[in-house]
Design a protein around this motif. Sequence first.
Motif, short mmCIF file in Angstrom:
data_model
loop_
_atom_site.label_atom_id
_atom_site.label_comp_id
_atom_site.label_asym_id
_atom_site.label_seq_id
_atom_site.Cartn_x
_atom_site.Cartn_y
_atom_site.Cartn_z
N ARG A 202 7.51 23.29 5.25
CA ARG A 202 8.59 23.03 4.29
C ARG A 202 8.43 21.62 3.70
NH1 ARG A 202 13.05 26.12 4.15
NH2 ARG A 202 14.30 24.30 3.56
N PRO A 203 7.43 21.46 2.82
CA PRO A 203 7.16 20.12 2.26
C PRO A 203 8.33 19.53 1.49
CG PRO A 203 5.97 21.83 1.07
CD PRO A 203 6.54 22.48 2.28
N GLN A 204 9.25 20.37 1.03
CA GLN A 204 10.41 19.85 0.30
C GLN A 204 11.37 19.09 1.22
OE1 GLN A 204 9.72 23.01 0.92
NE2 GLN A 204 11.55 24.24 1.33
N ASP A 205 11.27 19.33 2.53
CA ASP A 205 12.15 18.62 3.47
C ASP A 205 11.67 17.20 3.74
OD1 ASP A 205 13.55 20.92 3.59
OD2 ASP A 205 13.02 21.46 5.64
N ALA A 206 10.39 16.95 3.53
CA ALA A 206 9.82 15.62 3.75
C ALA A 206 8.76 15.36 2.69
CB ALA A 206 9.22 15.52 5.15
N PRO A 207 9.17 15.06 1.47
CA PRO A 207 8.21 14.87 0.37
C PRO A 207 7.22 13.75 0.66
CG PRO A 207 10.47 14.99 -0.46
CD PRO A 207 10.56 14.86 1.03
N ARG A 208 5.96 14.00 0.28
CA ARG A 208 4.95 12.95 0.42
C ARG A 208 5.09 11.97 -0.75
NH1 ARG A 208 -0.70 15.57 2.65
NH2 ARG A 208 0.21 17.01 4.16
N TYR A 209 4.63 10.77 -0.54
CA TYR A 209 4.69 9.76 -1.59
C TYR A 209 3.41 8.95 -1.58
CZ TYR A 209 6.29 7.02 2.44
OH TYR A 209 6.40 6.43 3.67
N THR A 210 3.09 8.41 -2.74
CA THR A 210 1.84 7.66 -2.87
C THR A 210 1.91 6.34 -2.13
OG1 THR A 210 2.64 6.68 -4.93
CG2 THR A 210 1.31 8.68 -5.11
N VAL A 211 0.77 5.95 -1.60
CA VAL A 211 0.69 4.71 -0.82
C VAL A 211 -0.34 3.81 -1.48
CG1 VAL A 211 0.29 3.73 1.46
CG2 VAL A 211 1.18 6.05 1.24
N LYS A 212 0.00 2.53 -1.54
CA LYS A 212 -0.93 1.57 -2.12
C LYS A 212 -2.19 1.48 -1.25
CE LYS A 212 -1.34 -3.28 -3.47
NZ LYS A 212 -0.66 -4.60 -3.50
N LYS A 213 -3.35 1.64 -1.88
CA LYS A 213 -4.61 1.60 -1.13
C LYS A 213 -5.01 0.16 -0.83
CE LYS A 213 -6.49 5.98 -2.82
NZ LYS A 213 -7.64 6.66 -3.48
N LEU A 214 -5.35 -0.08 0.43
CA LEU A 214 -5.77 -1.41 0.87
C LEU A 214 -7.11 -1.33 1.59
CD1 LEU A 214 -2.37 -2.67 2.38
CD2 LEU A 214 -3.32 -3.28 0.16
N SER A 215 -7.88 -2.38 1.49
CA SER A 215 -9.14 -2.42 2.22
C SER A 215 -8.86 -2.62 3.70
CB SER A 215 -10.01 -3.57 1.69
OG SER A 215 -9.40 -4.82 1.99
N LEU A 216 -9.88 -2.38 4.54
CA LEU A 216 -9.73 -2.54 5.98
C LEU A 216 -9.35 -3.98 6.32
CD1 LEU A 216 -9.92 -1.40 8.82
CD2 LEU A 216 -12.38 -1.93 8.80
N LYS A 217 -9.95 -4.94 5.61
CA LYS A 217 -9.64 -6.35 5.87
C LYS A 217 -8.18 -6.66 5.56
CE LYS A 217 -11.06 -11.06 4.61
NZ LYS A 217 -11.97 -11.88 3.78
N GLU A 218 -7.69 -6.10 4.44
CA GLU A 218 -6.29 -6.33 4.06
C GLU A 218 -5.35 -5.67 5.07
OE1 GLU A 218 -6.34 -6.62 -0.81
OE2 GLU A 218 -6.65 -4.65 0.13
#
Length: 436
Positions: A202-218
């Motif tokens: 039920r993906p509508q119960d917990a919508p996914r959202y975009t995440v800022k991409k960071l390097s491993l060092k960051e």
Amino acid sequence: MSWQMVLVIFFLALLILLLSGMALPVAFLLVSGVGAFIFWNGFKGFPQMSLTLLSSVKSWSLLPIPLFILMGEILFQTGIMKKALDVVDMWLGRLPGRLAVVGVLSSVLMGTFTGSSMAATSMLSTSLVPEMQKRGYKTDFALGSICGAGGLAMMIPPSSLAVTVATIAGASVSKTLMGAIVPGALMALGYCIYIFGRSILRPQDAPRYTVKKLSLKERLSFTGKNIVPILLIIVSVSGVILFGLATPSEAAACGVVASILVTIVMKTLTFSKLKKALYNTVKTSAMLLTIMLGSSMFSSILSFSGATKSLTLWVSALDVPPKMIVLCFLLVVFVLGCFMETNSIMFICLPIFIPVVMALGFDVVWFCLLMMISCEMAESTPPFGVLLFLLKGLFPKEKMSTIMKSAAPYLAADAFAMAVCFFFPAVTMWLPGMVK
């Protein structure tokens, strides 16, 4: 009046008052007042009632509760707790139901420096539920994950409940503390499996959202900057307890001082934030202690009437297999835990249970761990689970039926952990076996 009649009348009276919309502490006190009049010689029982109420909240053992809440409020108001949650959130990527998983993992983290399911639930509710609702999470999903996760705090060492149970039962405190890790891990695993499953189905119960991409060092830099302060505070609390340098109350005070110093060094603490943290601490602590006050009075009346002792003695006298006796004991604790404070249950039941458990040849530490799981489940079990009422107090606009519904899947995960520990004792006891 028979003890069976006392239990039925008290339970029905309490249930009717709660269904009428009366606040839990008021309902407890009203029923307790009638009980004091009946069992404590009429109006002469009210002075004794006032003494019992006073003694229930003036104990030094309760001091860590407001101190831990203050510590959490300081971390929340200054944004440090949110940064720590952001670290967990960052590493989880686009995991289904990630904020709910953050709640579960955060409760494990918080359990290391609160030891209180009520304090952890309060802390997570104020920090995570608004964020979940903003992200489009369904209300029962958001509340349920916090209700289930909050109970984990009492299982994670250093657990004040584990110390209390082991002390009363005469068991090894260190083995009980270590043994609680496995049931806690099983519960957390069950919660995560449910969260993943529901989020996928039920993906509508917990919508996914975009995440800022960071390097491993960051990512590593962000983690170090925001997790190290939390670790320092954890060490200031758990470390002094584990090395025997301070009592839980003193450790809680150390945690408050450490949180203030850390936030001052990080330049995130202002007078207005400290003032708000103090205000929220007083408000939340008053609510928690009022609930505990009413529950303690209610348990005292039941104990004085002989109903609680008669119930446990009746169960122990049943002619059934030994493990069935243990299961009956756990069911008694489970039922009592729905409307009584856990420490009161332990003081009432363990002196009766432990001799029977030892006579049946069971390991006392194993039984103590099962008792802890049963108490953890009872705190979020309808209709009287204390965590349910805590969430209702924190989110008064939400229906009680929604809050109860939200806790059900997590109770199923708790029941699974209980079944594993009950039927396969070796799974629970291998870690305590390593403690000398």
